[in-house]
Design an enzyme around this catalytic site. Structure first.
Site, short mmCIF file in Angstrom:
data_model
loop_
_atom_site.label_atom_id
_atom_site.label_comp_id
_atom_site.label_asym_id
_atom_site.label_seq_id
_atom_site.Cartn_x
_atom_site.Cartn_y
_atom_site.Cartn_z
N TYR A 103 20.84 -26.24 -20.19
CA TYR A 103 22.00 -27.13 -20.02
C TYR A 103 23.19 -26.32 -19.52
CZ TYR A 103 25.92 -30.16 -21.18
OH TYR A 103 27.06 -30.92 -21.10
N GLU A 113 28.41 -31.49 -14.77
CA GLU A 113 27.36 -31.32 -15.78
C GLU A 113 26.01 -31.28 -15.09
OE1 GLU A 113 26.21 -34.57 -18.41
OE2 GLU A 113 26.54 -33.24 -20.12
#
Ligand code: ADP
Ligand code: MG
Length: 432
Positions: free
Chosen positions: A153, A241
């Site tokens: 992530y 993101e």
């Protein structure tokens, strides 16, 4: 003696002290009905990324099943990934109202891409980030699927507590970052970046290492992180993101997903990006309001609020809550209002069938109250409005405004201050 304007300002300050409670409700409402920052679809974000040498898979975008099939053939890839394009995340685990499960599908057969796209386009996809009924899918992305040997992530955000940009990363696969922050905060790594100095190579390398990239993959990941940061800055993003930020068995670091949000204050210098906003996921009523330079926020009560300026809007909503009522919406007129806008504003406010009373709270500083009064009168007559109005006007030209309203023979209740107005509106809806 205090002037009426000073008195209103004082009341407003008192009302603003009640703000925090309202903010929680408002942020909930805003999430449901309005986007604070421009957000682009994945395919648009990935185009920006690939234009800036960030690695994403080859892809096409399609808005019919037939186009999706053609795109799949044209890709000529070993395996294809088909992804429904909506702004919400969690698509992989989402469900369509066509019955199809999953907003992200892998297949080797282009014909299957066509069949799946048919069950995606035009249907609603519900994920844990969408409203219950889901969000309509207008486009799909047809991309070359790459094997993912490891997922991590990565995000870059403007963080208030850091007074600037921060890299956030986790080596954990398939995570929900909020859940992770609560359960395993030690697996979340942060790198604060000095916006004036830019990202240092040591910071990019450290993040790559914390994400678990080793050997040549580490410097490749660091290079991708640096490019992503530079893009973040260049496009005035508030958040980039990438989940998953992954690696392939062939030794490539790839951004498999992308979500970028932008700072709306930067619109003037990011015209090309803001032009990409298709507004397809906005509430139609918001778009309609924006056409007239009005800001509309839908809430779930039954008292419509007609106000000028965001602070006054919040104070008005809060005081309605405090008196046991619930706002149905608020419409912010802003300054420099024209009569035609007042008419449109009333049309929008009363389009909501939940509305049982309208509270008008206008502080005429820049705004001329007489213009508002004329606009209200005209709108009520033309729209044959039956909904009772509670009006508190104060400031510039207020006497003239009162006269206009008194002569209008409309169902208007006057109020002496904001609290009085809220009490009267709440009493009206309670009687119904
Ligand atoms: P969302 O976050 O909305 O669920 P993602 O784009 O992250 O959507 O896709 C969900 C999952 O699908 C990813 O975590 C990944 O495992 C898989 N996936 C996505 N893109 C690809 C791709 N190009 N190749 C292979 N698998 C992919
Ligand atoms: Mg994702």
């Amino acid at each position: 003696m205090a002037s009426p304007m000073a008195a209103q300002a004082w009341k407003l300050l008192q009302a603003l002290a009640l703000l925090p409670r309202f903010l929680a409700a408002r942020s909930r409402a805003v999430q449901l009905t309005s986007r604070r920052w421009l957000s682009l679809q994945e395919y648009q974000s990935k185009k920006l990324m690939s234009d800036n040498r960030v690695r994403v898979q080859r892809f096409f975008v399609a808005d019919t099943a037939n186009e999706a099939l053609k795109a799949a053939k044209r890709l000529n890839a070993k395996e294809i990934v088909l992804k429904a394009q909506i702004l919400a995340g969690g698509r992989g685990k989402g469900v369509f109202n066509s019955g199809l499960k999953g907003g992200v599908h892998l297949t080797k057969d282009p014909n299957v891409v066509g069949q799946l796209a048919k069950q995606m386009i035009g249907y609603n996809l519900a994920t844990k980030q969408t409203p219950k009924e889901g969000v309509k899918v207008n486009k799909v992305m047809v991309a070359e699927a790459l094997d993912i040997s490891r997922e991590t992530y990565l995000a870059i955000l403007m963080d208030q507590s850091c007074n600037g940009p921060v890299l956030v990363g986790s080596p954990q696969e398939g995570i929900d970052i909020e859940e992770m922050a609560a359960s395993n905060p030690e697996l979340i790594f942060k790198e604060q970046i000095d916006i004036f100095e830019g990202i240092k190579d040591s910071q990019a390398q450290r993040m790559a290492e914390n994400l678990g990239f080793v050997g040549p993959l580490k410097s490749q990941a660091a290079d991708q992180i640096t490019k992503l940061y530079n893009l973040f800055l260049k496009i005035d993003a508030t958040q980039v993101e990438v989940n998953p930020f992954g690696e392939t068995p062939e030794g490539q670091v790839v951004c498999f997903d992308a979500k970028i949000n932008f700072d709306d204050n930067a619109e003037f210098q990011q015209k090309d990006i803001f032009a990409m906003d298709d507004k397809s996921e906005n509430e139609p009523i918001e778009n309609e309001a924006a056409n007239y330079d009005l800001k509309y926020i839908g809430l779930d009560g039954n008292i419509a609020c007609f106000v000028n300026d965001a602070g006054l809007a919040m104070a008005t909503c809060d005081i309605i809550f405090l008196n046991g009522g619930k706002p149905a919406n608020f419409l912010d007129l802003g300054g420099g209002v024209k009569e035609a806008q007042v008419y449109q504003a009333f049309k929008l406010l009363t389009a909501d069938p939940k509305v049982e009373a309208i509270l008008v709270n206008i502080f005429g500083g820049i705004v001329n109250c007489a213009i508002i009064a004329n606009g209200i009168t005209k709108a009520c007559q033309e729209l044959e409005l039956k909904v009772p109005l509670v009006v508190w006007l104060e400031g510039t030209n207020v006497q003239e405004a009162q006269k206009i309203l008194n002569n209008s023979r409309l169902p208007i209740t006057s109020a002496v201050d904001l609290e009085d107005a809220a009490k009267k509106a709440v009493a009206i809806v309670a009687k119904k």
